[in-house]
Design a protein around this motif. Structure first.
Motif, PDB file in Angstrom:
ATOM      1  N   VAL A 139       0.861  -1.188   0.000  1.00 45.68           N
ATOM      2  CA  VAL A 139       0.000   0.000   0.000  1.00 45.68           C
ATOM      3  C   VAL A 139       0.897   1.237   0.000  1.00 45.68           C
ATOM      4  CG1 VAL A 139      -1.767   1.284   1.251  1.00 45.68           C
ATOM      5  CG2 VAL A 139      -1.803  -1.224   1.265  1.00 45.68           C
ATOM      6  N   PRO A 140       0.708   2.177  -0.915  1.00 49.29           N
ATOM      7  CA  PRO A 140       1.558   3.370  -0.932  1.00 49.29           C
ATOM      8  C   PRO A 140       1.599   4.043   0.431  1.00 49.29           C
ATOM      9  CG  PRO A 140       0.188   3.314  -2.896  1.00 49.29           C
ATOM     10  CD  PRO A 140      -0.282   2.191  -2.007  1.00 49.29           C
ATOM     11  N   TYR A 141       2.795   4.489   0.829  1.00 43.88           N
ATOM     12  CA  TYR A 141       2.952   4.996   2.190  1.00 43.88           C
ATOM     13  C   TYR A 141       2.056   6.200   2.458  1.00 43.88           C
ATOM     14  CZ  TYR A 141       5.132   6.402   6.555  1.00 43.88           C
ATOM     15  OH  TYR A 141       5.348   6.739   7.864  1.00 43.88           O
ATOM     16  N   ALA A 142       1.887   7.086   1.484  1.00 45.19           N
ATOM     17  CA  ALA A 142       1.012   8.240   1.673  1.00 45.19           C
ATOM     18  C   ALA A 142      -0.420   7.802   1.967  1.00 45.19           C
ATOM     19  CB  ALA A 142       1.051   9.138   0.439  1.00 45.19           C
ATOM     20  N   VAL A 143      -0.843   6.711   1.337  1.00 43.66           N
ATOM     21  CA  VAL A 143      -2.189   6.182   1.586  1.00 43.66           C
ATOM     22  C   VAL A 143      -2.273   5.592   2.991  1.00 43.66           C
ATOM     23  CG1 VAL A 143      -3.909   4.475   0.836  1.00 43.66           C
ATOM     24  CG2 VAL A 143      -2.576   5.757  -0.863  1.00 43.66           C
ATOM     25  N   GLN A 144      -1.229   4.862   3.413  1.00 48.25           N
ATOM     26  CA  GLN A 144      -1.202   4.338   4.781  1.00 48.25           C
ATOM     27  C   GLN A 144      -1.399   5.456   5.802  1.00 48.25           C
ATOM     28  OE1 GLN A 144       2.083   1.766   5.833  1.00 48.25           O
ATOM     29  NE2 GLN A 144       2.347   1.038   3.729  1.00 48.25           N
ATOM     30  N   ALA A 181      -2.608   8.543   5.406  1.00 46.87           N
ATOM     31  CA  ALA A 181      -3.914   9.184   5.314  1.00 46.87           C
ATOM     32  C   ALA A 181      -4.996   8.324   5.953  1.00 46.87           C
ATOM     33  CB  ALA A 181      -4.248   9.474   3.851  1.00 46.87           C
ATOM     34  N   ASP A 182      -4.929   7.016   5.725  1.00 43.33           N
ATOM     35  CA  ASP A 182      -5.933   6.116   6.293  1.00 43.33           C
ATOM     36  C   ASP A 182      -5.839   6.071   7.818  1.00 43.33           C
ATOM     37  OD1 ASP A 182      -6.861   5.544   3.782  1.00 43.33           O
ATOM     38  OD2 ASP A 182      -5.907   3.570   3.637  1.00 43.33           O
ATOM     39  N   GLN A 226      -7.184   9.362   9.213  1.00 42.50           N
ATOM     40  CA  GLN A 226      -8.641   9.406   9.098  1.00 42.50           C
ATOM     41  C   GLN A 226      -9.298   8.503  10.139  1.00 42.50           C
ATOM     42  OE1 GLN A 226     -10.156   8.051   5.311  1.00 42.50           O
ATOM     43  NE2 GLN A 226     -12.141   9.066   5.588  1.00 42.50           N
ATOM     44  N   GLU A 258       9.926   4.516   5.531  1.00 42.08           N
ATOM     45  CA  GLU A 258       9.080   3.380   5.176  1.00 42.08           C
ATOM     46  C   GLU A 258       9.727   2.049   5.534  1.00 42.08           C
ATOM     47  OE1 GLU A 258       7.236   3.410   1.280  1.00 42.08           O
ATOM     48  OE2 GLU A 258       7.785   5.522   1.057  1.00 42.08           O
ATOM     49  N   GLU A 287      -1.176  -1.515  10.626  1.00 43.83           N
ATOM     50  CA  GLU A 287      -2.250  -0.618  11.042  1.00 43.83           C
ATOM     51  C   GLU A 287      -2.012  -0.033  12.440  1.00 43.83           C
ATOM     52  OE1 GLU A 287      -5.812  -2.911  10.658  1.00 43.83           O
ATOM     53  OE2 GLU A 287      -5.842  -2.761   8.467  1.00 43.83           O
TER      54      GLU A 287
END
Length: 398
Positions: free
Chosen positions: A19-24, A26-27, A30, A53, A374
């Motif tokens: 999973v792209p680190y920026a997405v990790q 942001a998720d 959030q 990373e 996570e």
């Protein structure tokens, strides 16, 4: 980050691998903001503190499997057999380079790996902690003292093959259960402290002392706490679950913008010894150091302490279960003007904030201590918005 072990299904511990680190990030942000939306509705979320990373772990907890002379270092498969992960990309560069040499040393010493299905053998785990200076603490977790004499007699060989290992110890874990280490620790070297430099402070880690697994992010966590404490300008800081004293010691060096008194409370005697050691060294180099002391005790013991007063700030960094109702009730009555709460579990954090109606979260920040997973670390600054009747049974300074 790419990982051959993950792609081959040999290890799936990093659930977010690919999973792209920026997405990790942001998720995670959030998710944490959503969980805290009711208990911290007015908190300003600062930008997430970013980790590398890969190559970020300062500690390797290696299960030893295989056979004498052909060991595996890594994890166990579902059948209890060793899976070799010696090239894992999560470890800091110096630690990453050391693990294959450590495997070769164990092979050459003919140490007997513990066979989980057969319940026989001796060497269960290797726990390796790596300092920013390159120094290492190496712990052999054995089932019994059967190979203790061998390790003692080969200490010079261990030090020659692994000159980074300034602290070498044996931990005895005799039980056949999923427990990493036991209660008995036998230090083989003269040195029993690993210096761990974090910001301007060199913490002192003893074999059983807990420290965050990501030194870069831990440094950011302490700097953020320093900033909040410096702005609050408390007269006193009480650090609960203080561990080796990271938050307390970073508070004590603030000088005129920091507290006059800092007290840390921790249940682990080893951690308190480590914190005292660091405080003693800081007194020689920081003439403006706050009055600082550490105590062994369960944090719920503070429930009988007198009001801290409006000039006080409390730091809490509890385990995943959170502080719970008893300590939350004490905080409500303590009179402390601010609380800095560092949490590795946003769900228990949310429950605890609901138990603190006299406080409001003004700022919050995610610290990405565990990329590729996570897991998360969240720290919030709480400001007192109302007063409660204070407990007056006995003084904190007694």
């Amino acid at each position: 980050m790419d990982c051959d072990y993950f792609d081959a299904h040999r290890c799936r511990s990093c659930a977010l691998m690919g999973v792209p680190y920026a997405v990790q990030l942001a998720d995670k942000q959030q998710h944490c903001a959503a969980v805290l939306s009711d208990s911290a509705p007015e908190a300003t979320w600062l930008p997430a503190f970013v980790s590398p990373e890969s190559g970020f772990r300062n500690k390797a907890k290696l299960v030893v499997g295989g056979d004498p002379g052909a060991v595996t270092l890594g994890i166990l498969d579902p059948a209890g057999r060793g899976v070799d992960l010696r090239d894992c990309g999560l470890y800091e560069p110096g630690l990453h380079e050391l693990i294959p040499r450590l495997a070769g040393l164990v092979d050459d010493l003919q140490l007997e790996p513990y066979d989980v299905p057969a319940r026989r053998g001796e060497l269960k785990h290797l726990i390796v902690t790596h300092s920013p200076t390159g120094a290492v603490m190496l712990r052999f977790v054995l089932r019994s003292q059967k190979q203790l004499a061998l390790l003692r007699s080969r200490l010079a060989v261990i030090r020659e093959r692994l000159p980074e290992a300034v602290v070498v110890s044996v931990n005895l874990q005799p039980d056949h259960k999923a427990v990493l280490e036991g209660d008995t620790e036998l230090v083989l070297t003269e040195a029993d402290v690993l210096p761990m430099q974090v910001n301007e402070i060199t913490l002192s880690l003893r074999p059983n002392s807990f420290f965050q697994t990501n030194t870069h992010v831990a440094a950011g966590l302490y700097r953020q706490a320093q900033q909040w404490i410096s702005t609050a300008r408390p007269t006193k800081v009480l650090d609960l679950y203080c561990g080796v004293g990271g938050f307390a010691l970073h508070s004590a060096v603030l000088g005129d913008s920091g507290p006059a008194q800092v007290i840390g409370i921790e249940v682990s005697p080893e951690a308190v010894t480590s914190a005292d050691h660091t405080a003693g060294e800081l007194r020689a180099t920081h003439p403006g150091l706050a009055e600082i002391s550490f105590r062994v005790g369960d944090v719920t013991d503070v429930a009988g302490l007198r009001s801290l007063g409006p000039g006080a700030l409390v730091v809490v960094n509890p385990p995943r279960r959170g502080i719970g109702p008893e300590l939350a009730h004490w905080l409500e009555r303590s009179g402390a003007e601010h609380v800095v709460y560092s949490s590795c579990n946003v769900d228990s954090l949310s429950r605890d904030l609901a138990r603190l109606p006299s406080y409001a979260a003004s700022q919050a920040r995610l610290f990405d201590m565990f990329p590729q997973t996570e897991h998360h670390e969240v720290m919030v600054l709480l400001d007192r918005t109302s007063t409660e009747e204070h407990c007056v049974t006995r003084d904190l300074d007694q």
